[in-house]
Design a protein around this motif. Structure first.
Motif, PDB file in Angstrom:
ATOM      1  N   LEU A 154      -8.481  10.487  12.318  1.00 36.37           N
ATOM      2  CA  LEU A 154      -7.136  10.207  11.791  1.00 36.37           C
ATOM      3  C   LEU A 154      -6.514   9.009  12.509  1.00 36.37           C
ATOM      4  CD1 LEU A 154      -5.326  13.640  11.323  1.00 36.37           C
ATOM      5  CD2 LEU A 154      -6.058  12.027   9.571  1.00 36.37           C
ATOM      6  N   ASP A 202      -4.123  14.792   1.611  1.00 35.99           N
ATOM      7  CA  ASP A 202      -4.686  14.402   0.318  1.00 35.99           C
ATOM      8  C   ASP A 202      -6.206  14.443   0.398  1.00 35.99           C
ATOM      9  OD1 ASP A 202      -5.470  12.186   1.664  1.00 35.99           O
ATOM     10  OD2 ASP A 202      -4.032  10.824   0.747  1.00 35.99           O
ATOM     11  N   GLU A 203      -6.872  13.966  -0.663  1.00 39.06           N
ATOM     12  CA  GLU A 203      -8.323  14.142  -0.746  1.00 39.06           C
ATOM     13  C   GLU A 203      -9.083  13.415   0.362  1.00 39.06           C
ATOM     14  OE1 GLU A 203      -8.450  12.603  -4.835  1.00 39.06           O
ATOM     15  OE2 GLU A 203      -9.529  10.871  -4.050  1.00 39.06           O
ATOM     16  N   TYR A 204      -8.593  12.249   0.795  1.00 41.29           N
ATOM     17  CA  TYR A 204      -9.274  11.500   1.852  1.00 41.29           C
ATOM     18  C   TYR A 204      -9.158  12.224   3.194  1.00 41.29           C
ATOM     19  CZ  TYR A 204     -10.468   7.555   4.899  1.00 41.29           C
ATOM     20  OH  TYR A 204     -11.041   6.744   5.841  1.00 41.29           O
ATOM     21  N   ILE A 205      -7.961  12.741   3.500  1.00 40.97           N
ATOM     22  CA  ILE A 205      -7.739  13.498   4.731  1.00 40.97           C
ATOM     23  C   ILE A 205      -8.632  14.741   4.739  1.00 40.97           C
ATOM     24  CG2 ILE A 205      -5.994  14.675   6.139  1.00 40.97           C
ATOM     25  CD1 ILE A 205      -5.304  11.757   5.858  1.00 40.97           C
ATOM     26  N   LEU A 246      -4.757   0.760   9.583  1.00 42.33           N
ATOM     27  CA  LEU A 246      -3.540   0.399   8.850  1.00 42.33           C
ATOM     28  C   LEU A 246      -2.742  -0.652   9.596  1.00 42.33           C
ATOM     29  CD1 LEU A 246      -1.945   3.707   7.531  1.00 42.33           C
ATOM     30  CD2 LEU A 246      -3.065   1.913   6.225  1.00 42.33           C
ATOM     31  N   ASN A 251      -5.691   2.420   1.772  1.00 36.39           N
ATOM     32  CA  ASN A 251      -6.353   1.444   2.645  1.00 36.39           C
ATOM     33  C   ASN A 251      -7.865   1.657   2.671  1.00 36.39           C
ATOM     34  OD1 ASN A 251      -5.987  -0.769   4.531  1.00 36.39           O
ATOM     35  ND2 ASN A 251      -6.725   0.661   6.075  1.00 36.39           N
ATOM     36  N   LYS A 305      -8.097   6.672  14.030  1.00 30.80           N
ATOM     37  CA  LYS A 305      -8.826   5.460  13.665  1.00 30.80           C
ATOM     38  C   LYS A 305      -8.314   4.875  12.356  1.00 30.80           C
ATOM     39  CE  LYS A 305     -13.390   4.801  12.934  1.00 30.80           C
ATOM     40  NZ  LYS A 305     -14.824   5.115  13.005  1.00 30.80           N
ATOM     41  N   THR A 306      -8.085   5.754  11.365  1.00 30.05           N
ATOM     42  CA  THR A 306      -7.586   5.248  10.073  1.00 30.05           C
ATOM     43  C   THR A 306      -6.174   4.697  10.208  1.00 30.05           C
ATOM     44  OG1 THR A 306      -6.761   7.426   9.441  1.00 30.05           O
ATOM     45  CG2 THR A 306      -8.956   6.863   8.690  1.00 30.05           C
ATOM     46  N   LYS A 307      -5.368   5.293  11.109  1.00 27.70           N
ATOM     47  CA  LYS A 307      -4.013   4.763  11.303  1.00 27.70           C
ATOM     48  C   LYS A 307      -4.054   3.407  12.000  1.00 27.70           C
ATOM     49  CE  LYS A 307      -1.502   9.048  11.064  1.00 27.70           C
ATOM     50  NZ  LYS A 307      -1.292  10.301  11.804  1.00 27.70           N
ATOM     51  N   GLY A 360       0.866   9.558  -5.175  1.00 22.25           N
ATOM     52  CA  GLY A 360       0.924  10.810  -4.416  1.00 22.25           C
ATOM     53  C   GLY A 360      -0.176  11.025  -3.390  1.00 22.25           C
ATOM     54  N   VAL A 361      -0.558   9.941  -2.677  1.00 15.48           N
ATOM     55  CA  VAL A 361      -1.522  10.102  -1.583  1.00 15.48           C
ATOM     56  C   VAL A 361      -0.968   9.411  -0.335  1.00 15.48           C
ATOM     57  CG1 VAL A 361      -3.570  10.292  -3.048  1.00 15.48           C
ATOM     58  CG2 VAL A 361      -2.807   8.032  -2.290  1.00 15.48           C
ATOM     59  N   SER A 362      -1.746   9.490   0.772  1.00 18.52           N
ATOM     60  CA  SER A 362      -1.301   8.837   1.999  1.00 18.52           C
ATOM     61  C   SER A 362      -1.674   7.355   1.965  1.00 18.52           C
ATOM     62  CB  SER A 362      -1.961   9.499   3.204  1.00 18.52           C
ATOM     63  OG  SER A 362      -3.348   9.306   3.134  1.00 18.52           O
ATOM     64  N   ARG A 363      -1.031   6.568   2.827  1.00 17.57           N
ATOM     65  CA  ARG A 363      -1.328   5.139   2.887  1.00 17.57           C
ATOM     66  C   ARG A 363      -2.753   4.906   3.376  1.00 17.57           C
ATOM     67  NH1 ARG A 363       1.448   0.867   6.741  1.00 17.57           N
ATOM     68  NH2 ARG A 363      -0.090  -0.715   6.224  1.00 17.57           N
ATOM     69  N   GLN A 364      -3.228   5.810   4.247  1.00 13.29           N
ATOM     70  CA  GLN A 364      -4.605   5.692   4.746  1.00 13.29           C
ATOM     71  C   GLN A 364      -5.615   5.722   3.605  1.00 13.29           C
ATOM     72  OE1 GLN A 364      -2.224   7.676   6.514  1.00 13.29           O
ATOM     73  NE2 GLN A 364      -3.345   8.633   8.186  1.00 13.29           N
ATOM     74  N   THR A 365      -5.329   6.546   2.605  1.00 12.41           N
ATOM     75  CA  THR A 365      -6.257   6.698   1.471  1.00 12.41           C
ATOM     76  C   THR A 365      -6.364   5.394   0.684  1.00 12.41           C
ATOM     77  OG1 THR A 365      -5.626   9.021   1.353  1.00 12.41           O
ATOM     78  CG2 THR A 365      -6.769   8.107  -0.559  1.00 12.41           C
ATOM     79  N   LYS A 382     -14.313   2.053   1.942  1.00  6.97           N
ATOM     80  CA  LYS A 382     -14.802   3.108   2.824  1.00  6.97           C
ATOM     81  C   LYS A 382     -14.700   4.466   2.158  1.00  6.97           C
ATOM     82  CE  LYS A 382     -13.677   3.168   7.161  1.00  6.97           C
ATOM     83  NZ  LYS A 382     -12.817   3.120   8.348  1.00  6.97           N
ATOM     84  N   TYR A 383     -13.964   4.521   1.075  1.00  6.34           N
ATOM     85  CA  TYR A 383     -13.774   5.805   0.403  1.00  6.34           C
ATOM     86  C   TYR A 383     -13.785   5.621  -1.099  1.00  6.34           C
ATOM     87  CZ  TYR A 383     -11.615  10.137  -1.172  1.00  6.34           C
ATOM     88  OH  TYR A 383     -11.355  11.302  -1.817  1.00  6.34           O
ATOM     89  N   LYS A 422       0.849  14.420   5.179  1.00  9.97           N
ATOM     90  CA  LYS A 422       0.518  14.036   3.806  1.00  9.97           C
ATOM     91  C   LYS A 422      -0.947  14.387   3.593  1.00  9.97           C
ATOM     92  CE  LYS A 422       1.386  12.262  -0.112  1.00  9.97           C
ATOM     93  NZ  LYS A 422       2.475  12.617  -0.990  1.00  9.97           N
ATOM     94  N   GLN A 452       0.847  -1.208   0.000  1.00 12.69           N
ATOM     95  CA  GLN A 452       0.000   0.000   0.000  1.00 12.69           C
ATOM     96  C   GLN A 452       0.871   1.242   0.000  1.00 12.69           C
ATOM     97  OE1 GLN A 452      -2.485  -0.347   3.471  1.00 12.69           O
ATOM     98  NE2 GLN A 452      -4.098  -1.417   2.362  1.00 12.69           N
TER      99      GLN A 452
END
Lengths: 66, 158
Positions: free
Chosen positions: B148, B91-94, B155, A31, B150-152, A24-29, A37-38, B89, A16
């Protein structure tokens, strides 16, 4: 919307983290997308498809709820 | 992507200001002290008995307890910086998580305010207004960082 991102990733054997860096995004995205979920933006979906050298529809597709 | 965000480094500055403001509130509350200093006021409605009624009271120096002003400024600036700084970082999800936190904070903040409007009357309501000045930012800040975290955690599990 469903996706087979996890499968595509497994085929290329990339993590991931790797994919996140490439597009160019975060690992959370990544995932959150894999967990359904997104729903990514069109730009991000196109970037991911470009990375895997596939069409967007081959990775992302409508689910029954859509 | 949201354009109006502070750079990432301001997040820790914001958290520091919030902690400082909160510490000052706690210290002043438990020691029962005030921070009274001469302060320039734009307008002072207080009129001593020996002065003519029509005397102007604009731009006067008066001793004033500035603890509310100090803590209010610290909490508002701290809250704004902490909630509206980019993540490492961003991005659009954050960004989506931040916007969802704002909606959540708006409902909770005004829900509580509605309850307090119906249950607290008179001058006591002034305290509610004072606290309410920064509760919205605090709620948004804690909700966003909870999401935040929770998403970490997901992971780590995934």
């Amino acid at each position: 919307m469903d996706n087979n991102l996890r499968v595509e990733r497994a085929i290329l054997k990339i993590t991931q983290e790797d994919l996140a860096k490439q597009v160019g995004v975060s690992r959370q995205t990544i995932n959150a997308i894999e967990l359904n979920k997104y729903v990514p933006s069109t730009v991000l979906a196109l970037k991911i498809a470009k990375y895997f050298q596939k069409k967007v529809e081959e990775i992302f597709y409508l689910s029954e709820e859509d | 992507m949201v354009k109006y965000l502070f750079p990432y480094k301001f997040k820790s500055v914001g958290i520091a200001l919030l902690s400082l403001g909160f510490s000052i509130i706690l210290i002043l509350f438990f020691t029962n002290t005030t921070l009274t200093i001469p302060f320039l006021k734009l307008y002072d409605s207080f009129m001593p008995l020996n002065e003519p009624v029509n005397k102007q009271h604009f731009f006067v120096f008066a001793n004033e307890d500035v603890s509310n002003e100090l803590t209010g400024i610290l909490m508002i600036i701290g809250g704004l910086l902490a909630t509206f700084s980019k993540e490492k970082k961003e991005d659009e999800y954050i960004t989506k998580l931040r916007l969802e936190s704002l909606v959540w904070a708006t409902f909770i903040n005004y829900g509580i305010l509605l309850l307090l409007i119906l249950t607290i009357y008179g001058l006591d309501f002034l305290y509610v207004m004072e606290v309410n000045l920064c509760t919205f930012l605090l709620l948004a800040f804690f909700r966003f960082n909870y999401l935040l975290l929770k998403t970490k955690k997901e992971l780590a599990n995934g």
